[in-house]
Write a protein that holds these residues in place. Structure first.
Motif, PDB file in Angstrom:
ATOM      1  N   ASN A  32       0.728  -1.495  -0.180  1.00 19.52           N
ATOM      2  CA  ASN A  32      -0.034  -0.051  -0.294  1.00 19.52           C
ATOM      3  C   ASN A  32       0.832   1.037  -0.276  1.00 19.52           C
ATOM      4  O   ASN A  32       1.868   1.123   0.572  1.00 19.52           O
ATOM      5  N   GLY A  33       0.177   2.179  -0.626  1.00 21.78           N
ATOM      6  CA  GLY A  33       1.484   3.470  -0.751  1.00 21.78           C
ATOM      7  C   GLY A  33       2.732   3.863  -1.299  1.00 21.78           C
ATOM      8  O   GLY A  33       3.628   4.267  -1.419  1.00 21.78           O
ATOM      9  N   SER A  34       2.891   2.677  -2.541  1.00 23.21           N
ATOM     10  CA  SER A  34       4.068   2.277  -2.530  1.00 23.21           C
ATOM     11  C   SER A  34       4.457   2.923  -4.345  1.00 23.21           C
ATOM     12  O   SER A  34       5.522   3.768  -4.693  1.00 23.21           O
ATOM     13  N   GLY A  35       3.221   2.531  -4.855  1.00 29.02           N
ATOM     14  CA  GLY A  35       3.359   4.042  -6.609  1.00 29.02           C
ATOM     15  C   GLY A  35       2.290   3.315  -7.343  1.00 29.02           C
ATOM     16  O   GLY A  35       2.530   3.800  -8.508  1.00 29.02           O
ATOM     17  N   LYS A  36       1.822   1.970  -6.843  1.00 32.55           N
ATOM     18  CA  LYS A  36       0.859   1.777  -8.191  1.00 32.55           C
ATOM     19  C   LYS A  36       0.026   2.316  -8.698  1.00 32.55           C
ATOM     20  O   LYS A  36      -0.021   2.520 -10.132  1.00 32.55           O
ATOM     21  N   THR A  37      -0.514   2.754  -8.684  1.00 30.41           N
ATOM     22  CA  THR A  37      -1.725   3.547  -8.442  1.00 30.41           C
ATOM     23  C   THR A  37      -0.854   4.380  -9.081  1.00 30.41           C
ATOM     24  O   THR A  37      -1.544   5.071 -10.719  1.00 30.41           O
ATOM     25  N   SER A  38      -0.251   4.618  -8.838  1.00 31.97           N
ATOM     26  CA  SER A  38       0.261   6.596  -9.625  1.00 31.97           C
ATOM     27  C   SER A  38       0.717   5.431 -11.187  1.00 31.97           C
ATOM     28  O   SER A  38       0.812   6.825 -11.665  1.00 31.97           O
ATOM     29  N   ARG A  53      -7.887  10.124 -10.852  1.00 29.88           N
ATOM     30  CA  ARG A  53      -7.871  10.267  -9.414  1.00 29.88           C
ATOM     31  C   ARG A  53      -8.736  11.839  -8.539  1.00 29.88           C
ATOM     32  O   ARG A  53      -9.034  12.469  -8.125  1.00 29.88           O
ATOM     33  N   HIS A  59      -2.420  17.960  -7.036  1.00 28.20           N
ATOM     34  CA  HIS A  59      -1.975  16.749  -6.553  1.00 28.20           C
ATOM     35  C   HIS A  59      -1.055  16.135  -6.674  1.00 28.20           C
ATOM     36  O   HIS A  59      -0.573  15.093  -6.287  1.00 28.20           O
ATOM     37  N   ILE A  61       1.260  16.493  -8.986  1.00 23.67           N
ATOM     38  CA  ILE A  61       2.603  16.649  -9.574  1.00 23.67           C
ATOM     39  C   ILE A  61       3.187  16.797  -7.951  1.00 23.67           C
ATOM     40  O   ILE A  61       3.174  16.797  -7.236  1.00 23.67           O
ATOM     41  N   HIS A  63       5.778  16.849  -4.849  1.00 23.13           N
ATOM     42  CA  HIS A  63       5.454  18.252  -4.012  1.00 23.13           C
ATOM     43  C   HIS A  63       6.813  18.623  -4.394  1.00 23.13           C
ATOM     44  O   HIS A  63       7.853  17.851  -4.526  1.00 23.13           O
TER      45      HIS A  63
END
Ligand SMILES: Nc1ncnc2c1ncn2[C@@H]1O[C@H](COP(=O)(O)OP(=O)(O)OP(=O)(O)O)[C@@H](O)[C@H]1O
Ligand SMILES: [Mg+2]
Length: 363
Positions: A32-38, A53, A59, A61, A63
């Motif tokens: 979770n949170g590793s970047g797959k959906t990204s 999303r 959101h 780009i 940070h």
């Protein structure tokens, strides 16, 4: 049609990613949170110029960065001559879309990269407002008939004008007649194309759903937005006083919908969560199958968390369908073991592990 040599910069937690996807099945696994959906979001940006999303580019780009960039090689017509496609979005709102060394606009981009997303939002096709289903119908109509986009734009313009006049309250009789004539002309043509598309889609949907889900009979039907047994101008005339009170137009393609029934009942009310997932997936996969039939081009499927909601049997049959179809797929999952280990010798698969914003090929 497939995407190769994908490069992502400064998008969410992906600072710099370079991968060589397979032309068929790509699996992205990670915590979770590793970047797959990204990664899927980056591909969506490449195909449609925006995220699925968020509507706010800030959101997306990373940070502390001023822009994000996604680039790849694509071969839209499968002629063995891949060209560079790049999309850059900036914090100040500027965007740049480039293909084969030239600037392009968004509708050219959408034509170059036919994308389909299957994620938690896809349930909207059953559970959401008619708008989600109209967008679905229009994606297909846009890719099925060249003139659709002009009709759609023309209709939107006329509808906006008519609604603005209705909101003003006082409408000159002759002016109204002119706008209504235009409205009916666009509405009929646009609706003919939408109806034709759904008729073509039905057999593809039924065949795919039969493979993904057994024991439930699901039917789709197109609702044009008015009763076509009577002319639209009659509806407009009859509802005019009401339209004037409301300040918008009650009948027409802006009210079109896709009805989905399971065993004779509204599918949104009738089906279980997993059954719904298979139905909405079959709807999306049917679009890709028809798109391929009509254009000889394949779609790119972004499938976020394929195993979620599905038991291992249904997850397996879903993957078997994907392995046999012509599409390039990017599939995410938390645990690689929740997807088949083997996809068949003829299927080109690549497995990528996503870890804290970095992506590496695992096999
Ligand atoms: N603008 C941003 N800049 C930097 N990092 C961000 C930004 N937006 C989100 N993130 C982080 O990037 C990561 C994005 O995760 P993503 O949603 O792609 O994960 P995932 O692998 O799909 O996880 P899950 O399995 O939970 O769905 C999260 O850790 C999030 O905190
Ligand atoms: Mg995710």
């Amino acid at each position: 049609m497939s995407i190769s040599r994908l490069e992502i910069q400064h998008l969410r937690n992906l600072s710099q990613v370079k991968i060589e996807p397979s032309a068929q099945v790509n699996i992205l696994s990670g915590l979770n949170g590793s970047g797959k959906t990204s990664v899927l979001e980056a591909l969506h940006l490449l195909g449609l110029g925006r995220s699925f999303r968020t509507q706010h580019i800030r959101h997306l780009i990373q940070h502390q960065q001023s822009h994000c960039l996604v680039a790849a090689e694509i071969d839209p017509l499968g002629q063995g001559r891949p060209q560079r496609l790049g999309v850059q979005r900036q914090l100040d709102g500027d965007s740049l879309y480039r293909y084969a060394g030239n600037n392009i606009d968004l509708s050219t981009l959408a034509e170059l990269v036919p994308l389909q997303v299957i994620n938690a939002d896809t349930f909207e096709l059953l559970e959401g407002s008619p708008q989600a289903r109209r967008q679905y119908i229009d994606w297909g109509s846009f890719h099925a008939e060249r003139s659709f986009i002009q009709l759609w734009r023309g209709f939107r313009r006329v509808l906006k004008q008519r609604n603005t006049l209705l909101k003003c309250g006082k409408i000159d009789y002759r002016l109204r007649a002119v706008w209504d004539r235009e409205f009916v002309r666009y509405a009929e043509q646009l609706t003919d194309q939408r109806a034709r598309y759904i008729e073509l889609l039905k057999p593809a949907f039924e065949a795919i759903l039969a493979r993904l889900l057994s024991g439930v009979s699901v039917e789709i039907g197109f609702r044009p937005g008015w009763d076509r047994k009577r002319p639209l101008d009659q509806h407009l005339a009859e509802s005019f006083e009401r339209d004037l009170r409301q300040g918008f137009t009650s009948y027409g393609p802006q009210r079109a919908d896709l009805r989905v029934k399971a065993d004779g009942y509204n599918a949104a009310e009738r089906l279980s969560r997993g059954q719904k997932k298979l139905v909405v997936s079959a709807l999306k996969l049917a679009q890709g199958s028809l798109f391929h039939q009509l254009s000889q081009r394949a779609c790119i499927y972004l499938i976020d968390d394929l195993p979620s909601e599905l038991d291992s049997h249904h997850s397996q049959t879903f993957c078997e369908y994907l392995a046999g179809a012509n599409n390039q797929c990017f599939i995410t999952c938390v645990d690689r073991r929740s997807l088949p280990q083997s996809w068949g010798a003829a299927v080109d698969t690549a497995h990528f592990v996503v870890e804290d914003g970095s992506v590496r090929r695992a096999d």
